[in-house]
Design an enzyme around this catalytic site. Structure first.
Site, PDB file in Angstrom:
ATOM      1  N   ALA A  65     -47.994  29.966 -32.713  1.00 36.93           N
ATOM      2  CA  ALA A  65     -47.867  28.755 -33.520  1.00 36.93           C
ATOM      3  C   ALA A  65     -46.983  27.780 -32.755  1.00 36.93           C
ATOM      4  O   ALA A  65     -46.150  28.185 -31.935  1.00 36.93           O
ATOM      5  CB  ALA A  65     -47.235  29.108 -34.857  1.00 36.93           C
ATOM      6  N   GLY A 109     -49.020  33.675 -33.215  1.00 33.46           N
ATOM      7  CA  GLY A 109     -50.213  33.201 -33.921  1.00 33.46           C
ATOM      8  C   GLY A 109     -51.477  33.316 -33.075  1.00 33.46           C
ATOM      9  O   GLY A 109     -52.581  33.420 -33.612  1.00 33.46           O
ATOM     10  N   GLU A 112     -52.602  36.761 -33.553  1.00 30.22           N
ATOM     11  CA  GLU A 112     -53.061  36.848 -34.953  1.00 30.22           C
ATOM     12  C   GLU A 112     -54.426  36.173 -35.131  1.00 30.22           C
ATOM     13  O   GLU A 112     -55.285  36.669 -35.857  1.00 30.22           O
ATOM     14  CB  GLU A 112     -52.010  36.209 -35.868  1.00 30.22           C
ATOM     15  CG  GLU A 112     -50.706  37.004 -35.872  1.00 30.22           C
ATOM     16  CD  GLU A 112     -49.548  36.228 -36.490  1.00 30.22           C
ATOM     17  OE1 GLU A 112     -49.107  35.227 -35.885  1.00 30.22           O
ATOM     18  OE2 GLU A 112     -49.104  36.612 -37.583  1.00 30.22           O
ATOM     19  N   GLU A 132     -42.328  36.821 -32.253  1.00 29.93           N
ATOM     20  CA  GLU A 132     -41.638  35.928 -33.199  1.00 29.93           C
ATOM     21  C   GLU A 132     -40.187  36.331 -33.434  1.00 29.93           C
ATOM     22  O   GLU A 132     -39.343  35.487 -33.742  1.00 29.93           O
ATOM     23  CB  GLU A 132     -42.379  35.893 -34.546  1.00 29.93           C
ATOM     24  CG  GLU A 132     -43.735  35.213 -34.522  1.00 29.93           C
ATOM     25  CD  GLU A 132     -44.900  36.137 -34.220  1.00 29.93           C
ATOM     26  OE1 GLU A 132     -44.675  37.243 -33.674  1.00 29.93           O
ATOM     27  OE2 GLU A 132     -46.046  35.771 -34.527  1.00 29.93           O
TER      28      GLU A 132
HETATM   29  N1  CAA Z   1     -45.238  26.287 -29.165  1.00 27.29           N
HETATM   30  C1  CAA Z   1     -45.070  25.064 -28.597  1.00 27.29           C
HETATM   31  N2  CAA Z   1     -45.124  24.860 -27.267  1.00 27.29           N
HETATM   32  C2  CAA Z   1     -45.373  25.930 -26.478  1.00 27.29           C
HETATM   33  C3  CAA Z   1     -45.557  27.219 -27.009  1.00 27.29           C
HETATM   34  C4  CAA Z   1     -45.486  27.377 -28.417  1.00 27.29           C
HETATM   35  N3  CAA Z   1     -45.719  28.574 -29.026  1.00 27.29           N
HETATM   36  N4  CAA Z   1     -45.762  28.085 -25.968  1.00 27.29           N
HETATM   37  C5  CAA Z   1     -45.709  27.352 -24.849  1.00 27.29           C
HETATM   38  N5  CAA Z   1     -45.466  26.049 -25.151  1.00 27.29           N
HETATM   39  C6  CAA Z   1     -45.329  24.925 -24.221  1.00 27.29           C
HETATM   40  C7  CAA Z   1     -43.991  24.967 -23.503  1.00 27.29           C
HETATM   41  O1  CAA Z   1     -42.963  24.408 -24.306  1.00 27.29           O
HETATM   42  C8  CAA Z   1     -44.288  24.156 -22.257  1.00 27.29           C
HETATM   43  O2  CAA Z   1     -44.286  22.786 -22.604  1.00 27.29           O
HETATM   44  P1  CAA Z   1     -43.346  21.742 -21.776  1.00 27.29           P
HETATM   45  O3  CAA Z   1     -43.940  21.771 -20.408  1.00 27.29           O
HETATM   46  O4  CAA Z   1     -43.555  20.452 -22.502  1.00 27.29           O
HETATM   47  O5  CAA Z   1     -41.978  22.296 -21.834  1.00 27.29           O
HETATM   48  C9  CAA Z   1     -45.741  24.522 -21.962  1.00 27.29           C
HETATM   49  O6  CAA Z   1     -46.287  25.045 -23.176  1.00 27.29           O
HETATM   50  C10 CAA Z   1     -45.865  25.600 -20.895  1.00 27.29           C
HETATM   51  O7  CAA Z   1     -45.089  26.708 -21.305  1.00 27.29           O
HETATM   52  P2  CAA Z   1     -43.997  27.419 -20.354  1.00 27.29           P
HETATM   53  O8  CAA Z   1     -43.421  26.427 -19.407  1.00 27.29           O
HETATM   54  O9  CAA Z   1     -43.048  28.161 -21.224  1.00 27.29           O
HETATM   55  O10 CAA Z   1     -44.958  28.420 -19.543  1.00 27.29           O
HETATM   56  P3  CAA Z   1     -44.557  29.805 -18.884  1.00 27.29           P
HETATM   57  O11 CAA Z   1     -45.726  30.218 -18.066  1.00 27.29           O
HETATM   58  O12 CAA Z   1     -43.226  29.721 -18.216  1.00 27.29           O
HETATM   59  O13 CAA Z   1     -44.383  30.839 -20.117  1.00 27.29           O
HETATM   60  C11 CAA Z   1     -45.017  31.856 -22.217  1.00 27.29           C
HETATM   61  C12 CAA Z   1     -45.484  31.179 -20.908  1.00 27.29           C
HETATM   62  C13 CAA Z   1     -44.413  33.245 -21.870  1.00 27.29           C
HETATM   63  C14 CAA Z   1     -46.243  32.055 -23.072  1.00 27.29           C
HETATM   64  C15 CAA Z   1     -43.964  30.978 -22.908  1.00 27.29           C
HETATM   65  O14 CAA Z   1     -44.466  29.653 -23.008  1.00 27.29           O
HETATM   66  C16 CAA Z   1     -43.593  31.431 -24.282  1.00 27.29           C
HETATM   67  O15 CAA Z   1     -42.824  32.372 -24.423  1.00 27.29           O
HETATM   68  N6  CAA Z   1     -44.124  30.765 -25.350  1.00 27.29           N
HETATM   69  C17 CAA Z   1     -43.774  31.022 -26.712  1.00 27.29           C
HETATM   70  C18 CAA Z   1     -44.412  32.320 -27.195  1.00 27.29           C
HETATM   71  C19 CAA Z   1     -43.999  32.590 -28.642  1.00 27.29           C
HETATM   72  O16 CAA Z   1     -42.851  32.760 -28.939  1.00 27.29           O
HETATM   73  N7  CAA Z   1     -44.992  32.629 -29.552  1.00 27.29           N
HETATM   74  C20 CAA Z   1     -44.752  32.833 -30.947  1.00 27.29           C
HETATM   75  C21 CAA Z   1     -44.683  31.511 -31.671  1.00 27.29           C
HETATM   76  S1  CAA Z   1     -44.188  31.647 -33.374  1.00 27.29           S
HETATM   77  C22 CAA Z   1     -45.583  32.129 -34.190  1.00 27.29           C
HETATM   78  O17 CAA Z   1     -46.642  32.279 -33.624  1.00 27.29           O
HETATM   79  C23 CAA Z   1     -45.413  32.321 -35.668  1.00 27.29           C
HETATM   80  C24 CAA Z   1     -46.620  32.829 -36.383  1.00 27.29           C
HETATM   81  O18 CAA Z   1     -46.946  33.990 -36.352  1.00 27.29           O
HETATM   82  C25 CAA Z   1     -47.406  31.913 -37.202  1.00 27.29           C
END
Ligand code: CAA
Length: 258
Positions: A65, A109, A112, A132
């Site tokens: 998400a 998400g 999911e 998460e």
């Molecule tokens: N939400 C918003 N933006 C996201 C995102 C997310 N879940 N995941 C990645 N992005 C964005 C980053 O902020 C970045 O944007 P900027 O360049 O503007 O900063 C861009 O995508 C590229 O991401 P990274 O630079 O972080 O890429 P990476 O290769 O270094 O890492 C990754 C990849 C390991 C997937 C890392 O991006 C990450 O950990 N993302 C978040 C994963 C996460 O925590 N997901 C759970 C979300 S909460 C949820 O999903 C709740 C639910 O169940 C409903």
């Protein structure tokens, strides 16, 4: 219909829906999930579509998400909007089979959403996770419930509590994905599977989906009865007669969804 966060193509009875927010690794925001619900409803209602593929990019199916969209929200806002409740309910109402073709990250998400599909074909670079907990929350669109049904309590707890990622191979061993293929062949393999499904009787394919999904909802005896009644009901269709006649005449069946 034109979408800002999706690319939709329909070819040979298969609708391919590609999540398209490359700058955010296809993070799921309200707009994307709303458009996805609309695109799936369109595909479901389109007579030319017999199977659906949901996919992302080579780097990410979806990285979860959208954290930027969620970060400032309050409990009251999340609760009153039932955040993602209506979008995910709409996605799960799709009656035609949906294959998730997953390459790269399928996190939070994203994992999911893949699990809302009917089965998952994973590229060998796919990574699944429910991280998460690292954000001080837990899964919010089905992770604790669906992942547990897919892989059992121990591995589900491990994934949700540690936030670690699962590689494609482990995901296949655990029963989360149906097959793993080299990343370059992902779409070809998904297309071939979708094509196979598209050739079946749509009546039988949609009933398979209903019956298998029922296994998650009701006790065994109820599920068995449900399946048996669906099975009986197909004996009132031309496709059953055609399918069985074709077998006996040693030819390919020509199904007409009647
Ligand atoms: N939400 C918003 N933006 C996201 C995102 C997310 N879940 N995941 C990645 N992005 C964005 C980053 O902020 C970045 O944007 P900027 O360049 O503007 O900063 C861009 O995508 C590229 O991401 P990274 O630079 O972080 O890429 P990476 O290769 O270094 O890492 C990754 C990849 C390991 C997937 C890392 O991006 C990450 O950990 N993302 C978040 C994963 C996460 O925590 N997901 C759970 C979300 S909460 C949820 O999903 C709740 C639910 O169940 C409903």
């Amino acid at each position: 219909m034109a979408y800002e966060t999706l690319i939709v193509e329909i070819e040979d009875h298969v609708a391919t829906i590609k999540l398209n927010r490359p700058d955010a690794l296809n993070a799921l925001n309200t707009q994307l999930l709303g458009e996805l619900a609309d695109a799936l409803a369109d595909a479901d209602g389109n007579d030319k579509v017999r199977c659906i593929i949901l996919t992302g990019s080579a780097k990410a199916f979806a990285a979860g998400a959208d954290i930027k969209e969620m970060s400032e929200k309050t409990f009251v806002e999340m609760f009153l909007s039932d955040f993602f409740g209506s979008e995910t309910a709409a996605i799960c109402r799709t009656r035609k089979p949906i294959i998730a073709a997953v390459a790269g990250y399928a996190l939070g998400g994203g994992c999911e959403l893949a699990m809302m599909c009917d089965f998952i074909i994973a590229a060998d670079n796919a990574k699944f996770g429910q991280p998460e907990i690292n954000l001080g929350v837990l899964a919010g669109i089905g992770g604790t419930q669906r992942l547990t049904r897919f892989v059992g309590k121990s591995k589900s707890m491990d994934m949700h509590l540690t936030g670690r990622f699962m590689e494609a191979e482990e995901a296949e061993r655990a029963g989360l994905v149906s097959r793993v293929v080299p990343a370059k062949q992902l779409m070809e393999e998904a297309q071939a599977a979708a094509q196979k499904i598209a050739e079946k009787s749509q009546l039988a394919a949609m009933m398979v989906k209903e019956a298998v999904n029922r296994a998650y909802e009701v006790p065994l005896n109820e599920g068995l009865l449900f399946e048996r009644r669906l099975f009986h009901s197909l004996f009132n269709t031309e496709d059953q007669a055609e399918g069985m006649a074709a077998f006996m005449e040693k030819r390919t069946a020509q199904f007409r969804d009647r």
